[in-house]
Write a protein that holds these residues in place. Structure first.
Motif, PDB file in Angstrom:
ATOM      1  N   ARG A 287       3.405 -12.850  18.951  1.00  0.00           N
ATOM      2  CA  ARG A 287       4.399 -11.790  18.785  1.00  0.00           C
ATOM      3  C   ARG A 287       5.082 -11.925  17.428  1.00  0.00           C
ATOM      4  O   ARG A 287       5.315 -10.923  16.737  1.00  0.00           O
ATOM      5  CB  ARG A 287       5.443 -11.858  19.900  1.00  0.00           C
ATOM      6  CG  ARG A 287       4.894 -11.615  21.299  1.00  0.00           C
ATOM      7  CD  ARG A 287       6.031 -11.412  22.277  1.00  0.00           C
ATOM      8  NE  ARG A 287       5.579 -11.548  23.653  1.00  0.00           N
ATOM      9  CZ  ARG A 287       6.225 -11.058  24.708  1.00  0.00           C
ATOM     10  NH1 ARG A 287       7.345 -10.393  24.530  1.00  0.00           N
ATOM     11  NH2 ARG A 287       5.763 -11.222  25.924  1.00  0.00           N
TER      12      ARG A 287
ATOM     13  N   ARG B  10       4.524  -9.266  13.610  1.00  0.00           N
ATOM     14  CA  ARG B  10       5.459  -8.611  12.696  1.00  0.00           C
ATOM     15  C   ARG B  10       5.188  -9.024  11.249  1.00  0.00           C
ATOM     16  O   ARG B  10       5.351  -8.224  10.326  1.00  0.00           O
ATOM     17  CB  ARG B  10       6.899  -8.936  13.086  1.00  0.00           C
ATOM     18  CG  ARG B  10       7.269  -8.575  14.532  1.00  0.00           C
ATOM     19  CD  ARG B  10       7.311  -7.077  14.793  1.00  0.00           C
ATOM     20  NE  ARG B  10       5.987  -6.450  14.931  1.00  0.00           N
ATOM     21  CZ  ARG B  10       5.254  -6.481  16.046  1.00  0.00           C
ATOM     22  NH1 ARG B  10       5.696  -7.125  17.114  1.00  0.00           N
ATOM     23  NH2 ARG B  10       4.084  -5.876  16.086  1.00  0.00           N
TER      24      ARG B  10
ATOM     25  N   GLU C 105       5.633  -2.193  24.399  1.00  0.00           N
ATOM     26  CA  GLU C 105       6.619  -3.035  23.723  1.00  0.00           C
ATOM     27  C   GLU C 105       6.190  -3.343  22.293  1.00  0.00           C
ATOM     28  O   GLU C 105       6.984  -3.221  21.349  1.00  0.00           O
ATOM     29  CB  GLU C 105       6.810  -4.335  24.508  1.00  0.00           C
ATOM     30  CG  GLU C 105       7.831  -5.287  23.911  1.00  0.00           C
ATOM     31  CD  GLU C 105       7.969  -6.563  24.721  1.00  0.00           C
ATOM     32  OE1 GLU C 105       8.990  -7.249  24.559  1.00  0.00           O
ATOM     33  OE2 GLU C 105       7.045  -6.897  25.504  1.00  0.00           O
ATOM     34  N   GLU C 106       4.922  -3.736  22.123  1.00  0.00           N
ATOM     35  CA  GLU C 106       4.425  -4.043  20.784  1.00  0.00           C
ATOM     36  C   GLU C 106       4.457  -2.803  19.893  1.00  0.00           C
ATOM     37  O   GLU C 106       4.790  -2.886  18.705  1.00  0.00           O
ATOM     38  CB  GLU C 106       3.008  -4.611  20.858  1.00  0.00           C
ATOM     39  CG  GLU C 106       2.933  -6.025  21.400  1.00  0.00           C
ATOM     40  CD  GLU C 106       3.673  -7.021  20.526  1.00  0.00           C
ATOM     41  OE1 GLU C 106       3.554  -6.941  19.286  1.00  0.00           O
ATOM     42  OE2 GLU C 106       4.390  -7.867  21.079  1.00  0.00           O
TER      43      GLU C 106
ATOM     44  N   HIS D  74       7.936  -2.188  18.704  1.00  0.00           N
ATOM     45  CA  HIS D  74       8.386  -3.199  17.747  1.00  0.00           C
ATOM     46  C   HIS D  74       7.625  -3.131  16.427  1.00  0.00           C
ATOM     47  O   HIS D  74       8.024  -3.777  15.451  1.00  0.00           O
ATOM     48  CB  HIS D  74       8.237  -4.599  18.338  1.00  0.00           C
ATOM     49  CG  HIS D  74       9.201  -4.866  19.448  1.00  0.00           C
ATOM     50  ND1 HIS D  74       9.124  -5.988  20.265  1.00  0.00           N
ATOM     51  CD2 HIS D  74      10.286  -4.177  19.900  1.00  0.00           C
ATOM     52  CE1 HIS D  74      10.089  -5.966  21.158  1.00  0.00           C
ATOM     53  NE2 HIS D  74      10.808  -4.881  20.955  1.00  0.00           N
TER      54      HIS D  74
END
Length: 231
Positions: A123, A127, A180-181, A184
């Motif tokens: 995770r 990013r 969710e990913e 984000h």
């Protein structure tokens, strides 16, 4: 056109990528836009000419899944970084299916690495990869496909994939994790497509409508030039 197409198994990410590839060929005049679709959870590409017989994608995936988590983590980290290379972004088009987003969702669930607090937390790494892609190709569009759990189960029943670790009881969680990913993801250009009640042709048509505002000047020039040449 730079796309990262993500989504739970059976939402149609691979099908959309192939249809976009055909669209690029037919309407943009791009004969060889490549699709990179060998990331979690389906990591087999197939190999020719390396051994005394050709290796199918399923055979390759079966062998890779036998690796210890530390070895598979290292292999997938290499694969992800390799596709961040400038040599890919020298082309007009770069289409990846799931890529490091798939690793962030599936690796901790099924492959024993990359979870929160673990080495190479996927995770966190995702990013960082978003930032890298944005530096090289700020025109990249994140395309998130979803579908209802009931439709996923229906498609799983119609088209079983025995080699895949994806399980019926994980559907809701995987859908939530991809959502969710996607939320984000550090991209200004994002598209969401719900394929629950759409045919592949309808999904492509919706994609084409939504991608219109994200086309670059180069994309628009290719469209116009190819139309003029084939008129």
């Amino acid at each position: 056109m730079r796309l990262i197409i993500i989504g739970c198994e059976y939402t149609g990410a691979t099908t959309l990528a192939r249809n976009v590839q055909a669209w690029l060929r037919d309407d943009f005049g791009e004969p060889a836009a490549m699709i990179h679709d060998h990331f979690m959870p389906r990591i087999g590409e197939g190999r020719k000419g390396i051994t005394d017989h050709d290796i199918t994608p399923d055979e390759e995936q079966t062998e890779l899944m036998k690796l210890e988590p530390w070895a598979l983590e290292m292999f997938m980290r290499y694969m992800i970084h390799y596709h961040l290379g400038h040599h890919f972004y020298a082309d007009n088009d770069h289409i990846c299916v799931n890529w490091y987003y798939g690793d962030a969702v599936y690796a901790p669930m099924y492959f024993g690495y990359g979870g929160p607090g673990m080495y190479a937390d996927r995770r966190v790494m995702a990013r960082g990869h978003d930032n890298h892609v944005n530096d090289m190709a700020p025109d990249t569009v994140l395309v998130h496909l979803t579908a209802s759990p009931e439709k996923i189960r229906e498609r799983m029943s119609a088209e079983p994939r025995p080699i895949s670790p994806f399980r019926d009881e994980d559907i809701e969680h995987v859908l939530d994790r991809f959502a969710e990913e996607a939320s984000h993801g550090l991209f200004r250009r994002k598209i969401s497509l719900d394929t629950t009640n759409s045919t592949p042709e309808e999904t492509l048509a919706e994609f084409k409508r939504k991608i219109e505002s994200h086309l670059t000047d180069r994309d628009r020039m290719r469209l116009l030039a190819h139309k003029a040449l084939t008129a």
